[in-house]
Design an enzyme around this catalytic site. Structure first.
Site, short mmCIF file in Angstrom:
data_model
loop_
_atom_site.label_atom_id
_atom_site.label_comp_id
_atom_site.label_asym_id
_atom_site.label_seq_id
_atom_site.Cartn_x
_atom_site.Cartn_y
_atom_site.Cartn_z
N GLY A 150 0.82 -1.21 0.00
CA GLY A 150 0.00 0.00 0.00
C GLY A 150 0.85 1.25 0.00
N TYR A 151 1.90 1.24 0.80
CA TYR A 151 2.80 2.39 0.87
C TYR A 151 3.48 2.63 -0.47
CZ TYR A 151 6.49 5.44 2.76
OH TYR A 151 7.33 6.50 3.00
N THR A 152 3.95 1.56 -1.10
CA THR A 152 4.60 1.69 -2.41
C THR A 152 3.63 2.23 -3.44
OG1 THR A 152 6.12 -0.12 -1.91
CG2 THR A 152 5.81 0.45 -4.23
#
Length: 253
Positions: free
Chosen positions: A157-159
């Site tokens: 999700g962060y990426t």
């Protein structure tokens, strides 16, 4: 102070200003002459570390709280900021991270990270950027990431969000450069903050990361100060749509 880097008389909004990178960015902008509006979910109304540092630089500080995981709260924040008027610099720095292997990554973690790290930043940029475009000037700075360029491990999700931030930076720059609004991003390397605590505490990952950094050390929040002031100042008036790594040389390996 060199005029190209002088922010005197300007007002900067810094989200995630309570600690870490956001705190360092707010202090740097204040030292360059800007008044600061700090935003964080848990920012103390008075007596915060960021307020003390901005005050020590001789600048005015205003504290606002907002839960960036709540879309309605973000809209209210944008209205409050525009009501204050005269926002010259918007630093979209607030962020969060959730670590879990992709095959086990919960929907809730994905949704939360995308909302805080990407959607809220678009909403704020749209609302404040509209006013900047109307005035014919302004600076918007996003905090991107090394994972705006790479895939990372256990942070899908962060990426995805940080890759989206890189794309959003370019998209807004394409539309707003002709109106005097510069939109750029800083991509920090591995900075010793709370967000990277899990990596710092993992002896194997910590060593592997350190061995790849040509500068030979993890970054500190104040390593972002120069890039922040540059992208907020007249010195960058012809810089548009750039994702500027501040990573100790990591991406050059």
């Amino acid at each position: 102070m060199t005029p190209a880097f002088d922010l005197s008389g300007l007002t900067a909004v810094v989200t995630g200003a309570r600690r870490g990178i956001g705190l360092a960015m707010a202090e740097a902008l204040a030292t360059a002459g800007a008044d600061i509006i700090g935003v964080s979910a848990h920012l103390e109304p008075v007596g915060s570390d960021v307020e003390r540092r901005v005050g020590a630089a001789g600048r005015k500080f205003t504290a606002l709280t907002a839960d960036l995981s709540d879309r309605d709260a973000v809209r209210r924040l944008a209205q409050e900021l525009n009501a204050l008027g005269g926002i010259d610099i918007l630093v979209n720095n607030a962020g969060t991270i959730a670590r879990a292997p992709a095959a086990e990554h919960p929907d809730e973690s994905w949704d939360h990270v995308i909302q805080v790290n990407l959607t809220s930043q678009f909403l704020l940029s749209r609302e404040i950027g509209r006013e900047m475009v109307a005035r014919g000037r302004g600076k918007i700075i996003f905090t991107a990431s090394l994972l705006s360029f790479q895939g990372g491990i256990n942070v899908p999700g962060y990426t995805a969000a940080k890759s989206g931030v890189a794309g959003l930076t370019k998209a807004l720059a394409n539309e707003w450069a002709a109106h005097g609004v510069n939109v750029n991003a800083i991509a920090p390397g591995y900075i010793a903050t709370d967000n990277t605590r899990a990596l710092q505490d993992d002896p194997v990952r910590h060593r592997a990361i350190l061995e790849r950094i040509p500068a030979g050390r993890w970054g500190r929040p104040d390593d972002l100060a120069g890039a922040t002031v540059f992208l907020a100042a007249p010195a960058s008036d012809y810089v548009n749509g750039v994702i500027l790594p501040v990573d100790g040389g990591w991406l050059g390996r």
